[in-house]
Design a protein around this motif. Structure first.
Motif, PDB file in Angstrom:
ATOM      1  N   LEU A 110       0.853  -1.187   0.000  1.00  0.00           N
ATOM      2  CA  LEU A 110       0.000   0.000   0.000  1.00  0.00           C
ATOM      3  C   LEU A 110       0.887   1.234   0.000  1.00  0.00           C
ATOM      4  CD1 LEU A 110      -2.793   1.385   0.287  1.00  0.00           C
ATOM      5  CD2 LEU A 110      -2.555   1.136   2.770  1.00  0.00           C
ATOM      6  N   ASP A 111       0.670   2.147  -0.960  1.00  0.00           N
ATOM      7  CA  ASP A 111       1.383   3.418  -0.966  1.00  0.00           C
ATOM      8  C   ASP A 111       0.828   4.310   0.140  1.00  0.00           C
ATOM      9  OD1 ASP A 111       2.860   2.541  -3.078  1.00  0.00           O
ATOM     10  OD2 ASP A 111       1.812   3.736  -4.597  1.00  0.00           O
ATOM     11  N   ASP A 112       1.678   5.173   0.693  1.00  0.00           N
ATOM     12  CA  ASP A 112       1.244   5.966   1.844  1.00  0.00           C
ATOM     13  C   ASP A 112       0.191   7.011   1.509  1.00  0.00           C
ATOM     14  OD1 ASP A 112       2.807   7.808   0.475  1.00  0.00           O
ATOM     15  OD2 ASP A 112       4.117   8.282   2.167  1.00  0.00           O
ATOM     16  N   ASP A 113      -0.033   7.303   0.221  1.00  0.00           N
ATOM     17  CA  ASP A 113      -1.055   8.282  -0.147  1.00  0.00           C
ATOM     18  C   ASP A 113      -2.309   7.654  -0.725  1.00  0.00           C
ATOM     19  OD1 ASP A 113       0.314   7.489  -2.406  1.00  0.00           O
ATOM     20  OD2 ASP A 113       0.423   9.475  -3.311  1.00  0.00           O
ATOM     21  N   ASP A 114      -2.428   6.336  -0.639  1.00  0.00           N
ATOM     22  CA  ASP A 114      -3.616   5.630  -1.120  1.00  0.00           C
ATOM     23  C   ASP A 114      -4.357   4.988   0.054  1.00  0.00           C
ATOM     24  OD1 ASP A 114      -3.090   6.308  -3.751  1.00  0.00           O
ATOM     25  OD2 ASP A 114      -2.025   4.443  -4.179  1.00  0.00           O
ATOM     26  N   THR A 115      -5.557   4.472  -0.223  1.00  0.00           N
ATOM     27  CA  THR A 115      -6.359   3.818   0.810  1.00  0.00           C
ATOM     28  C   THR A 115      -7.057   2.596   0.231  1.00  0.00           C
ATOM     29  OG1 THR A 115      -8.242   5.292   0.318  1.00  0.00           O
ATOM     30  CG2 THR A 115      -6.763   5.933   2.135  1.00  0.00           C
ATOM     31  N   TRP A 116      -7.566   1.759   1.139  1.00  0.00           N
ATOM     32  CA  TRP A 116      -8.304   0.552   0.750  1.00  0.00           C
ATOM     33  C   TRP A 116      -9.740   0.601   1.251  1.00  0.00           C
ATOM     34  CZ3 TRP A 116      -4.015  -3.046   3.078  1.00  0.00           C
ATOM     35  CH2 TRP A 116      -2.984  -3.226   2.139  1.00  0.00           C
ATOM     36  N   HIS A 117     -10.624   0.006   0.482  1.00  0.00           N
ATOM     37  CA  HIS A 117     -11.980  -0.300   0.944  1.00  0.00           C
ATOM     38  C   HIS A 117     -11.866  -1.320   2.078  1.00  0.00           C
ATOM     39  CE1 HIS A 117     -15.894  -2.383   0.860  1.00  0.00           C
ATOM     40  NE2 HIS A 117     -16.383  -1.292   0.303  1.00  0.00           N
ATOM     41  N   PRO A 118     -12.759  -1.288   3.069  1.00  0.00           N
ATOM     42  CA  PRO A 118     -12.651  -2.231   4.196  1.00  0.00           C
ATOM     43  C   PRO A 118     -12.608  -3.700   3.822  1.00  0.00           C
ATOM     44  CG  PRO A 118     -14.170  -0.469   4.749  1.00  0.00           C
ATOM     45  CD  PRO A 118     -13.818  -0.280   3.289  1.00  0.00           C
ATOM     46  N   ASP A 119     -13.150  -4.069   2.663  1.00  0.00           N
ATOM     47  CA  ASP A 119     -13.182  -5.483   2.270  1.00  0.00           C
ATOM     48  C   ASP A 119     -12.000  -5.891   1.386  1.00  0.00           C
ATOM     49  OD1 ASP A 119     -15.532  -6.019   3.653  1.00  0.00           O
ATOM     50  OD2 ASP A 119     -16.805  -5.461   1.958  1.00  0.00           O
ATOM     51  N   TYR A 120     -11.055  -4.982   1.168  1.00  0.00           N
ATOM     52  CA  TYR A 120      -9.965  -5.276   0.232  1.00  0.00           C
ATOM     53  C   TYR A 120      -9.209  -6.541   0.615  1.00  0.00           C
ATOM     54  CZ  TYR A 120      -5.413  -5.153  -2.022  1.00  0.00           C
ATOM     55  OH  TYR A 120      -4.283  -5.509  -2.709  1.00  0.00           O
ATOM     56  N   LEU A 121      -8.668  -6.618   1.811  1.00  0.00           N
ATOM     57  CA  LEU A 121      -7.845  -7.767   2.194  1.00  0.00           C
ATOM     58  C   LEU A 121      -8.665  -9.050   2.241  1.00  0.00           C
ATOM     59  CD1 LEU A 121      -5.466  -6.437   5.008  1.00  0.00           C
ATOM     60  CD2 LEU A 121      -4.908  -6.948   2.623  1.00  0.00           C
ATOM     61  N   ALA A 122      -9.879  -8.972   2.756  1.00  0.00           N
ATOM     62  CA  ALA A 122     -10.720 -10.165   2.854  1.00  0.00           C
ATOM     63  C   ALA A 122     -10.988 -10.764   1.479  1.00  0.00           C
ATOM     64  CB  ALA A 122     -12.031  -9.829   3.552  1.00  0.00           C
ATOM     65  N   GLU A 123     -11.307  -9.916   0.516  1.00  0.00           N
ATOM     66  CA  GLU A 123     -11.630 -10.408  -0.821  1.00  0.00           C
ATOM     67  C   GLU A 123     -10.384 -10.903  -1.548  1.00  0.00           C
ATOM     68  OE1 GLU A 123     -13.886  -7.401  -2.825  1.00  0.00           O
ATOM     69  OE2 GLU A 123     -15.568  -7.543  -1.417  1.00  0.00           O
ATOM     70  N   ALA A 124      -9.258 -10.192  -1.402  1.00  0.00           N
ATOM     71  CA  ALA A 124      -8.026 -10.641  -2.046  1.00  0.00           C
ATOM     72  C   ALA A 124      -7.591 -11.987  -1.473  1.00  0.00           C
ATOM     73  CB  ALA A 124      -6.931  -9.596  -1.852  1.00  0.00           C
TER      74      ALA A 124
END
Length: 253
Positions: free
Chosen positions: A84-98
């Motif tokens: 993850l780049d320090d200026d970006d963000t993830w949706h809460p389900d990103y890790l679970a779905e990946a």
């Protein structure tokens, strides 16, 4: 750590406010990571103490994002690395779905679609638009002219595969995501999948970014990428790469 452990890896440099936003999106994941490692690549100590599941490792001197990511990959312990780049963000389900996609298909690599978040001059002003959806199949030639959908924030990869590919090329000032994508696509037997749901937020802001058109880092990386990969390109691909450089970045390679 368990066999399916996930390590989140964030390189950062002099952007504490953006870093805190990125970390907040990690903390909000429905599938919490097993470890979070921040690589401080600044020339002044980061005012973020290691705490809980977040650890901070400071570079001895600034060396750029590729080296910071590679160093972090050598230190983390998870089976999978989520960059993850320090200026970006993830949706809460990103890790679970990946993770679900990776484990269900016994995959080495999962790329996720992302949204572009255009930040305006006023505080809180944003425009969110669809960006790229990763390709159904990874083909080396697709990475020679344009980036078909791999960034530092949608890369969910087994640590062993990242190492087998050689990590990020530390000699490239930028365009190292396209370069890594090319080398990953060349790996024999690579097991790849994608998430077409946009779970990664690519923030376009007024601060300096590696992809900022016309910046020295962007220009140097563009020319270095062409010098490295021109031997793998057909003349038509070289011409298309140069045309895109002129159109998107105003640069003559």
């Amino acid at each position: 750590m368990k066999d399916s452990a996930i390590s989140v890896l964030i390189p950062t440099r002099h952007r504490p406010v953006l870093l805190q936003r990125a970390l907040a999106s990690v903390a909000a994941q429905t599938r919490r990571p097993d470890e979070v490692l921040v690589i401080d690549d600044g020339d002044e100590p980061l005012e973020l103490l290691s705490r809980g599941e977040v650890s901070v490792v400071r570079q001895e001197a600034p060396h750029g994002a590729p080296r910071a990511r590679n160093r972090g990959a050598s230190l983390v312990r998870g089976r999978f690395i989520a960059f993850l780049d320090d200026d970006d963000t993830w949706h809460p389900d990103y890790l679970a779905e990946a993770e679900r996609i990776a484990l269900t298909g016994d995959l080495d690599l999962v790329l996720t679609a992302f949204l572009k978040v255009k930040e305006g001059a006023s505080v809180g002003e944003q425009e969110i638009v669809p960006e790229k959806v990763p390709p159904e199949f990874l083909r080396p030639e697709d990475f020679l002219v344009r980036n078909p959908g791999i960034r530092g924030s949608n890369l969910f990869i087994s640590r062993s595969t990242f190492m087998r590919a050689g990590g990020f090329d530390q000699t490239l000032p930028s365009f190292h995501d396209m370069d890594l994508g090319y080398r990953l696509a060349c790996l024999p037997g690579l097991r790849y999948g994608r998430n077409v749901q946009p779970r990664v937020h690519f923030h376009v802001h007024t601060g300096l970014r590696l992809s900022t058109a016309g910046s020295p880092t962007n220009i140097e990386g563009l020319r270095a990428f062409l010098a490295k990969h021109s031997k793998n390109m057909h003349p038509e691909q070289v011409a298309a790469f140069k045309a895109r450089a002129r159109q998107l970045f105003g640069v003559e390679p």
